[in-house]
Design an enzyme around this catalytic site. Structure first.
Site, short mmCIF file in Angstrom:
data_model
loop_
_atom_site.label_atom_id
_atom_site.label_comp_id
_atom_site.label_asym_id
_atom_site.label_seq_id
_atom_site.Cartn_x
_atom_site.Cartn_y
_atom_site.Cartn_z
N ASP A 75 17.12 -2.82 20.99
CA ASP A 75 17.82 -1.55 21.19
C ASP A 75 16.98 -0.32 20.86
OD1 ASP A 75 17.74 -2.01 18.50
OD2 ASP A 75 19.86 -1.79 18.11
N HIS A 76 15.92 -0.49 20.07
CA HIS A 76 15.15 0.68 19.64
C HIS A 76 14.02 1.01 20.62
CE1 HIS A 76 17.22 0.18 15.84
NE2 HIS A 76 16.55 1.15 15.27
N ASP A 130 17.89 -3.14 9.08
CA ASP A 130 18.12 -1.78 9.55
C ASP A 130 19.06 -1.13 8.55
OD1 ASP A 130 17.90 -0.08 12.38
OD2 ASP A 130 19.60 0.43 11.09
N ARG A 390 20.98 11.09 11.23
CA ARG A 390 19.80 11.60 10.51
C ARG A 390 19.23 12.81 11.23
NH1 ARG A 390 17.62 5.66 9.11
NH2 ARG A 390 18.83 5.57 7.19
N SER A 552 15.47 5.19 6.51
CA SER A 552 15.30 3.93 7.22
C SER A 552 14.80 2.79 6.33
CB SER A 552 14.30 4.17 8.35
OG SER A 552 13.59 2.99 8.64
N ARG A 554 12.61 0.66 7.31
CA ARG A 554 11.36 0.17 7.88
C ARG A 554 10.36 -0.21 6.79
NH1 ARG A 554 10.51 6.07 10.49
NH2 ARG A 554 12.54 5.41 11.23
C1 MIC Z 1 16.34 4.46 11.85
O1 MIC Z 1 17.47 4.85 12.07
O2 MIC Z 1 15.49 5.13 11.26
C2 MIC Z 1 15.97 3.06 12.27
C3 MIC Z 1 14.94 3.17 13.29
O3 MIC Z 1 17.08 2.41 12.84
C4 MIC Z 1 15.52 2.31 11.02
C5 MIC Z 1 14.87 1.04 11.26
C6 MIC Z 1 13.47 1.21 11.71
O4 MIC Z 1 12.76 2.06 11.19
O5 MIC Z 1 13.12 0.43 12.56
C7 MIC Z 1 16.58 2.07 9.96
O6 MIC Z 1 17.48 2.85 9.82
O7 MIC Z 1 16.46 1.11 9.16
FE1 SF4 Z 2 19.35 3.21 16.21
FE2 SF4 Z 2 18.79 3.77 13.65
FE3 SF4 Z 2 19.63 5.68 15.34
FE4 SF4 Z 2 21.31 3.82 14.56
S1 SF4 Z 2 20.33 5.33 13.26
S2 SF4 Z 2 21.04 4.58 16.67
S3 SF4 Z 2 20.00 2.02 14.45
S4 SF4 Z 2 17.70 4.52 15.46
#
Ligand code: MIC
Ligand code: SF4
Length: 661
Positions: A75-76, A130, A390, A552, A554
Site C-alpha cells: 500500500d505504501h 507500522d 501527520r 513512524s 520505520r
Molecule cells: C508513516 O505513516 O510514516 C508510515 C510510512 O506508515 C510508517 C511506516 C514506514 O515508515 O514505513 C509508520 O507509520 O510506521
Molecule cells: Fe499509510 Fe502511514 Fe499514511 Fe497511514 S499514516 S496512510 S499507513 S503512510
C-alpha cells in the site's frame, strides 16, 4: 506461571486482553513500566517496512509463520517510477506464498483499513510493522505498532515484549453535532495531551458516548492515538461492533467486551462530544491544534481526503454530501484516496464517487499515496488541508508547504469555498448511504478477490523467493564495546520524528530494502552534511531533546544510523517504538539523568562512555565524561533486563541466535 494469577479485579478492558495473552510479567498497575511479554495472535506488515521484516524473518529459519493470521500488505510504495518498488512487491508476494501468509495485492487498500474490515477481531492481539496499527483498537483489539524485527520474531511464534503501559481512561459523553467529526475528538485529545502525552500509556475509551460512534469513527480515534505517542488505544466491543462485522459477513468473530464495572484508570479524561467544534492541527505538528473558527477565511490551495485515518465510506459520504451540486473553488486542487477497494466500490454504488468526480475531485488509488509523500505534493508555500494523521515539515514532498490536519467535513468545506470554512455552517442533509442496497454492500465487502490466502504447506515448500537487484541483505549490528570515545555529530532539538531521521517520499522510499543506499538520506532534513561526516568518522554519537524518534515505526531510522556508525543516542526522552528499534539494532539509548546537561553539550564534542558492560549487566547508570574539560555526567539506565541483555548480545538478531527470547 504463578505470577499470572496476580490479577486485580475489577479490570479495565486493556488489562483483560493483556492478561489473556500474558506469557511473562505482571499486568498490575503498580508494575507499570516493567517488562511484560504478550502472545501475538495476528501480524501485519506493509511494503515499506515489510522487506526488512521478511529479510529478518528468513534468517530465523522456520518453514511457516506461527501466528493465527499474518498479512503482508502492499500500500505504501505504489508509485513505481522504476523497477524497484515492483521488485519489492514480487519479493513480498513470494515470501507470503512460501511462509503461509495472506497477501493483500496492490490496489486492495491501505493495510489498517483492510485489516479492520477483513481480519480485525475483538479481544485479539495484533502486532504491525507500522505505527498506525493501533487502528485495530476501534474494533476492540490490542493492536500495537513495532519495528519489523519485532514483527518477524512474533511471526516466528515469539512473544512481544513491552513496558507495562499505564492506562488512561477516556470517558466519552454526548453525541457529535452535524459537521463535527470523530477526527475532532482525537484532535481535541491531541490539544490536551500533546504528542508526548501518551508515551508509556494506552488510551481506553468508555462511557455512554461510545454508542454514538461507528466502528470507522472509533478507528479514526485509535489510529491517531499513535500521534499521542501511545502504545495503543482501545474501544469496547459492543452491538455496534457486531453490526459492523455482520455487514462484512464476519459476525462469527464478534464477542462483547468492556471494562469491568468500577475499573480504575491511572488518569481519567472526559470529553463531552456535543460540546466539540471542528478543529485543525496546524503546521508542523499533530498537536498544534486550534479551532477552525480561528482560521476562518485562510486561503487554501489543496484538499485531500484519505489515509488510514479518514478514508472510510462514511468519510467519503460526509465529503460528498457537503459538495453536492457544487464545484471545487477555482484555486483548489482536490483529491480522494479511498482506504480500500471495497470502500471505492461501495462509494461507486452509492453515487458518492460520481458526485465527488463531478465536483472536481481527482481520484487517487486506494493506497497511502500523498500521506507518505508519494505524489500530490502541494505547490510552493501551499496550504494543504488533509484528513491525514501527520503533518511533519516536508513530509508532503514540498519543504515549505503548510499542511493542516482536518476532518473530511472541514476538508470538503474548504474544497468548495477555497478558504478555511467552518463545516457546521455548510452541512447538508443528503444521505448517500441510504441508496445502498445492503445485500450488495455485503457482497462487495466480503469479496476477498484481491487477498491471496496462505498456500497449503506442500505447495508453499515449492515456492522460490524472487529477489530483485535492489534487495540487499540487512547489515549486521556491531558487537558491544565496553568504552566508546566518539564525537557528537549531531545535536537535534525536541520531538525529532523518524521522518527527520530517515525521510520517506518518492526518492527515498524505493530504497527501503537497500540500507547502504538509503543511509545517504540519514538526518537529511536536519543537517545535509551528516552523511558525509559520519562516513568519515569511525563511529559517532547523536544528541536529542524530548520525545526523540516520534512518529513512524520505520526501523530504517535505527538501521541507517547504525550502518553509519552511530553507537549511542543521548536524549532527554525517547518515543517508544524508536527506542525499541535502537535497542534491537545495538545502539545504546541513553537518557540524561540531569536534563540540564543537554544545554551544555554541543556538536563535535568528544564524549567518552565507560564501563558500558557493567552498566548493562547491573542496570546501573552510564558514566559519561567530556575529556576536553573533564565534565562528568550520568546517563540514566532506563532499560529493562531483556533490553540490557539484547544490547550486551549486540542486538536482537544476535540475542535471538544465542537462544534469547
Ligand atoms: C508513516 O505513516 O510514516 C508510515 C510510512 O506508515 C510508517 C511506516 C514506514 O515508515 O514505513 C509508520 O507509520 O510506521
Ligand atoms: Fe499509510 Fe502511514 Fe499514511 Fe497511514 S499514516 S496512510 S499507513 S503512510
Amino acid at each position: 506461571m504463578a505470577e499470572l494469577a496476580k490479577v486485580k479485579t475489577p479490570q479495565t478492558l486493556a488489562e483483560k486482553i493483556l492478561t489473556n495473552h500474558l506469557v511473562e510479567g505482571v499486568v498490575l498497575p503498580e508494575n507499570r513500566g516493567e517488562d511484560i511479554a504478550v502472545r501475538i495472535d495476528q501480524t501485519l506488515t506493509q511494503d515499506a517496512t515489510g522487506t526488512m521484516a521478511y529479510l529478518q524473518f528468513e534468517t530465523i529459519g522456520i518453514p511457516r509463520v506461527k501466528t493465527e493470521v499474518s498479512v503482508s500488505y502492499i500500500d505504501h510504495n505504489t508509485l513505481q517510477t522504476d523497477f524497484r518498488n515492483m521488485d519489492d512487491h514480487r519479493y513480498l508476494q513470494s515470501i507470503a506464498a512460501k511462509y503461509g501468509l495472506w497477501f493483500s495485492r496492490p490496489g486492495n487498500g491501505i493495510c489498517h483499513q483492510v485489516h479492520l474490515e477483513r481480519f480485525g477481531a475483538p479481544g485479539k492481539t495484533l502486532l504491525g510493522s507500522d505505527s498506525h496499527t493501533p487502528t485495530g483498537g476501534g474494533i476492540g483489539m490490542i493492536a500495537i505498532g513495532a519495528g519489523g524485527l519485532d514483527v518477524a520474531v512474533a511471526m516466528g511464534g515469539g512473544a512481544f515484549h513491552l513496558p507495562r503501559p499505564g492506562i488512561k481512561g477516556v470517558k466519552l459523553t454526548g453525541a457529535l453535532r452535524k459537521g463535527v467529526s470523530a477526527k475532532d475528538v482525537i484532535l481535541e485529545l491531541l490539544r490536551r495531551e500533546t504528542v508526548k502525552g501518551g508515551v508509556g500509556y494506552m488510551y481506553e475509551y468508555f462511557g455512554e458516548g461510545v454508542k454514538n460512534l461507528s466502528v470507522p469513527q472509533r478507528a479514526t480515534i485509535t489510529n491517531m492515538g499513535a500521534e499521542l505517542g501511545a502504545t495503543c488505544s482501545i474501544f469496547p466491543s459492543d452491538d455496534i461492533t457486531r453490526r459492523f462485522l455482520e455487514s462484512r459477513g464476519r459476525e462469527d468473530v464478534w464477542l462483547p467486551l468492556a471494562a469491568d464495572e468500577g475499573a480504575q484508570y491511572d488518569t481519567l479524561i472526559e470529553i463531552d462530544m456535543s460540546l466539540l467544534e471542528p478543529l485543525a492541527a496546524q503546521p508542523h505538528s499533530p498537536d498544534a491544534v486550534t479551532a477552525i473558527s480561528s482560521l476562518k477565511g485562510k486561503k487554501v490551495d489543496q484538499v485531500i481526503i484519505g489515509s488510514c485515518t479518514n478514508s472510510s465510506l462514511e468519510d467519503l459520504t460526509a465529503a460528498a454530501s457537503m459538495v453536492r451540486g457544487k464545484n471545487i473553488a477555482p484555486g483548489i486542487e482536490a483529491g480522494i484516496a479511498p482506504g480500500s477497494r471495497a470502500v471505492l466500490l461501495m462509494a461507486e454504488k452509492a453515487g458518492i464517487l460520481a458526485e465527488l468526480i463531478r465536483a472536481g475531485f481527482r481520484i487517487l488509488e486506494s493506497a497511502c499515496g500523498p500521506c507518505i509523500g508519494m505524489g500530490f505534493a502541494p505547490n510552493s508555500e501551499g496550504v494543504s488541508l488533509r484528513t491525514f494523521n501527520r503533518n511533519f515539515k516536508g513530509r508532503s514532498g514540498t519543504a515549505d508547504a503548510e499542511v493542516y490536519l482536518v476532518s473530511p467535513e472541514t476538508a470538503a468545506a474548504a474544497a468548495i469555498t477555497g478558504v478555511i470554512t467552518d463545516p457546521v455552517t455548510l452541512v447538508s442533509g443528503t444521505d448517500f448511504t441510504a441508496h445502498i442496497d445492503e445485500k450488495r454492500v455485503l457482497e462487495i465487502a466480503s469479496d476477498d478477490g484481491m487477498l491471496l490466502p496462505p498456500l497449503p504447506p506442500e505447495k508453499a515448500a515449492k515456492i522460490e523467493i524472487v529477489r530483485g537487484p535492489n534487495i540487499k541483505p540487512c547489515p549486521v549490528s556491531p558487537a558491544l564495546e565496553n568504552t566508546l570515545t566518539l564525537p557528537v555529530l549531531l545535536k537535534a532539538g525536541d520531538n525529532v520524528s523518524t521522518d527527520d531521521i530517515m525521510p520517506a517520499g518518492t526518492k527515498v522510499l524505493p530504497l527501503r530494502s537497500n540500507i547502504p543506499e538509503i543511509s545517504r538520506f540519514t538526518f537529511e532534513r536536519l543537517d545535509t552534511t551528516f552523511y558525509e561526516r559520519a562516513k568519515n568518522a569511525a563511529g559517532c554519537f547523536v544528541i536529542g531533546g524530548e520525545n526523540y524518534g516520534q512518529g513512524s515505526s520505520r526501523e530504517h531510522a535505527a538501521l541507517a544510523p547504525m550502518y553509519l556508525g552511530v553507537r549511542a543516542v543521548l536524549v532527554t526522552s525517547f518515543a517508544r517504538i524508536h527506542k525499541a528499534n535502537l535497542i534491537n539494532y545495538g545502539i545504546l539509548p541513553i537518557v540524561f539523568a540531569n536534563p540540564e546537561v543537554y544545554n551544555r553539550l554541543s556538536r563535535d564534542d568528544v564524549l567518552e562512555i565507560t564501563n558500558i558492560t557493567a552498566a548493562l549487566e547491573k542496570g546501573t547508570a552510564f558514566e559519561i565524561i567530556r575529556p576536553s574539560d573533564t565534565m562528568k555526567f550520568e546517563g540514566s539506565n532506563t532499560l529493562d533486563k531483556r533490553s540490557r541483555e539484547i544490547l550486551l548480545a549486540g542486538g536482537l538478531a544476535a540475542y535471538t541466535r544465542g537462544g534469547g527470547q
